[in-house]
Design an enzyme around this catalytic site. Sequence first.
Site, PDB file in Angstrom:
ATOM      1  N   GLU A  22       0.545  -1.262  -0.138  1.00 34.67           N
ATOM      2  CA  GLU A  22       0.045   0.015   0.188  1.00 34.67           C
ATOM      3  C   GLU A  22       0.930   1.294   0.153  1.00 34.67           C
ATOM      4  O   GLU A  22       0.424   2.331  -0.599  1.00 34.67           O
ATOM      5  CB  GLU A  22      -0.729  -0.053   1.152  1.00 34.67           C
ATOM      6  N   PHE A  61     -12.188  -6.873  13.983  1.00 35.71           N
ATOM      7  CA  PHE A  61     -10.917  -7.311  12.692  1.00 35.71           C
ATOM      8  C   PHE A  61     -10.437  -6.206  11.903  1.00 35.71           C
ATOM      9  O   PHE A  61     -11.482  -5.781  11.140  1.00 35.71           O
ATOM     10  CB  PHE A  61     -11.568  -8.828  12.214  1.00 35.71           C
ATOM     11  N   GLN A  62      -9.431  -6.202  11.966  1.00 44.41           N
ATOM     12  CA  GLN A  62      -8.641  -5.260  10.892  1.00 44.41           C
ATOM     13  C   GLN A  62      -9.339  -3.513  11.026  1.00 44.41           C
ATOM     14  O   GLN A  62      -9.349  -2.932  10.165  1.00 44.41           O
ATOM     15  CB  GLN A  62      -8.704  -5.491   9.453  1.00 44.41           C
ATOM     16  N   LYS A 118     -17.795  -0.390   5.586  1.00 41.78           N
ATOM     17  CA  LYS A 118     -18.171  -1.269   4.713  1.00 41.78           C
ATOM     18  C   LYS A 118     -19.820  -1.331   4.518  1.00 41.78           C
ATOM     19  O   LYS A 118     -20.225  -1.534   3.362  1.00 41.78           O
ATOM     20  CB  LYS A 118     -17.903  -2.897   4.987  1.00 41.78           C
ATOM     21  N   MET A 127      24.772   8.263   1.694  1.00 42.62           N
ATOM     22  CA  MET A 127      24.448   9.690   2.266  1.00 42.62           C
ATOM     23  C   MET A 127      24.854   9.483   3.731  1.00 42.62           C
ATOM     24  O   MET A 127      25.338  10.312   4.517  1.00 42.62           O
ATOM     25  CB  MET A 127      23.130  10.066   2.090  1.00 42.62           C
TER      26      MET A 127
END
Lengths: 598, 174
Positions: free
Chosen positions: A62, A124-125, A174, A494
């Site tokens: 993502e 959940f999630q 949802k 760097m």
Amino acid sequence: MSATPAPAAADARLMTGAEIVLRALKEQGVEVIFGYPGGAVLPLYDALFQQNAIRHVLVRHEQAAVHAAEGYARSTGKVGVVLVTSGPGATNAVTGLVDALMDSVPVVCLTGQVPTHLIGNDAFQEADTTGITRPATKHNYLVKDIRRLAATVHEAFYVARSGRPGPVVIDLPKDILIGKGPYTDPPAEPHRSYRPQTEPDAEAIRRAVALLKRAERPVVYAGGGVINSGPEASRLLTEFVRMTGMPCTTTLMALGAFPASDPQFLGMLGMHGLYEANLAMHGCDVMLNVGARFDDRVTGSLAHFSPGSRKIHADIDPSSINKNVKVDVAIVGDAKRVLAALIEAWKADPTPQDKAALTRWWRQIDEWRARDCLRYRQEGRIIKPQHAVKRLYEITKELGRDTIITTEVGQHQMWAAQFFGFERPNRWLTSGGLGTMGYGLPAAVGAQIAHPDALVIDIAGEASILMNIQEMGTLAQYRLPVKVFVLNNEYMGMVRQWQELLHGGRYSESYSAALPDFVKLAESFGAVGLRAETADDLDRVIREMLAADRAVIADIHVDKEENCFPMIPSGAPHNQMILGRDEEGGAAGVTDEGKVLV
Amino acid sequence: MPDPAETAQRAATIAVLVENEAGILARVVGLFSGRGYNIESLTVAPVDEAKRISRITIVTSGTEMVIEQIKAQLDRLVPVHKVADLTLEGPHVAREMALIKVVGRGENRLEALRLADAFRARVVDATTESFVFEMTGSGDKLDAFIALMRPLGLAEVSRTGVVAIARGPRSIHS
Ligand SMILES: Cc1cc2nc3c(=O)[nH]c(=O)nc-3n(C[C@H](O)[C@H](O)[C@H](O)COP(=O)(O)OP(=O)(O)OC[C@H]3O[C@@H](n4cnc5c(N)ncnc54)[C@H](O)[C@@H]3O)c2cc1C
Ligand SMILES: Cc1ncc(C[n+]2csc(CCOP(=O)(O)OP(=O)(O)O)c2C)c(N)n1
Ligand SMILES: [Mg+2]
């Protein structure tokens, strides 16, 4: 609205939340979404499956979805769109969101959420996505009423692209995606509270021109806001600089806003900017900042920043003005309107310019230029990283193809900024504000999706590229011929450079041990793997890479201990630049105050 | 030498008109904590139900540059309608209310009541061993009264934080 419609007709006009979202996206001109599915967004994926207007590009992480949307947005000027699931999908996107926030990139990110009745139950999630992303976005929304859904999507696009652009999150429970509701068109009336000022104040413009006309040592300092404003702003900037004869420098974010080949271009300024650009900033008497934010990487020590100058600052975001540097003339407005107004007012103001003073100023600048601060010596077999970028630039220029460069973060990014010339805007995509390693490959995905015929090259470091290497899979799936040009110095260069200069050469954890075989890695993803180990290989490998019709990883073994110069050590003033290794004593003089800076 | 005009601190009372929506307070408070600004007091309540507008009053302090930043940062929050620096824009009235519980008997109790009277605090609840005083005024006045109550049995204080409005016919809406 006329008579109440019959129930059946009303019902027919109702759509599912997922359909409403897609219709609103279409209305907003969205052609492509970068995303990754999961339980909470399955209704949206289902609706996507049943239509052809909007293309979905499946990334592998993502974070990469957001960077791809940034690459798409920065290379087209359009809003980039992201779709991720709830919980881990949303939290994985956070780095990308902050990156877009820092670099003012317009992105709309749709996140799935657990159904409204479960919010707050540690379902959940479930994650508090609006809570987590509040400081990571320009604005965010949690949609709790389907009747507000379409309006929220339209508003999100307006907020993302207007004023100072930025990322906007819409959190979609949802049940909202599954439920039915009405679609509504974008509102005709202006937003209730968010109406950024785009038209500059005429009096401020007049005062700016009065200062600029009388300037003896002027400098134009252009920033990413010129890119944000659209290609017209770059055209007007070029027109203004040419008609006034002034020197022009740009920040890292504005490379391409002014043609690199123009003799009036001083190159990039700042920590790894050019000697002449920084000394011109230090010594100027009038500074015109258009769309730059006086970032610490540019100003160095604020107390010593351009001490003798009157400063004009044009920015669309009033909070950028007088934030770090107090200015004499503040102009709030969109860069292209500001530049158009400056050009007009310049023509209208009869005050003659002091041409003799300007000539003296250019003579001084030419002396600084003669130091040739970017010089390096390519001798022997070991490839100098600067040389690799320079050859890449020269050979792509021969090809004459429209070329878009993305970068990761580190020395290679700075060498790319110094040695690759950009004639036009929107061809240079880099993570400046957040400095996110792992930005370049997914940003290249987004740019290549938007510009299928362009040559898209990610100039990478061997450490950064591993941060989103999984996007090689996305290149394979969509047959994106992105070229990954790895300047492999076997170090987090760097970091190693700072350790050398500031921490007594104690290279703590900055060696890139256990690297993969990049050639085999490329091949395992169906891409071409190439390697250049000596200077003699370089041109051939570059040409092979550019000729390939597929994705390529070119593993360029470069000098492991090369440092990136010029360098203004943190907290030092512009006139205390280190130009090369011979002068590294200069860094020993870094104060403790300087050492706390990043 | 730093310019004294750039290092001098000042207080500012800032009025902010915002959309009355979920999360707005978190945005404002998050802005202050995230950017390291002071909040001395913050109050919020709806002021126009029909237009769904709330008013936030913030008392803060900082250098002139920081206060300009605070206002610009507030103004760029999407649900913010208007930001007014009452301290800068002219004379304004600032008031705070407190409920002050004093517990005790005998002479202390009488003394508390006498002082309350002198400070124009109202008694809004009384038992044989306690008072709740209601008092409105400037923060300084409240501080002074509360300090006097401390030796007399001060048990609890609840304060609203400052609300403020410009004096004269000028309105934040104009
Ligand atoms: C390793 C590393 C080294 C770096 N070294 C350097 C360096 O040497 N030199 C350098 O320059 N940078 C360097 N950077 C980048 C630096 O951190 C900043 O990201 C960069 O300097 C900011 O660029 P900017 O001022 O153009 O502002 P941006 O971040 O591009 O911001 C744009 C500004 O324009 C305004 N704006 C937006 N839209 C408009 C519009 N339509 N009209 C008008 N104004 C608008 C915004 O409000 C904002 O103030 C480095 C980064 C990294 C990771
Ligand atoms: C996500 C992230 N983690 C850490 C850093 C700090 N950092 C900046 S540059 C750098 C090293 C980059 O190494 P490499 O990609 O090999 O580039 P090089 O400097 O060698 O060209 C690191 C670790 C960062 N910018 N981003
Ligand atoms: Mg490296």
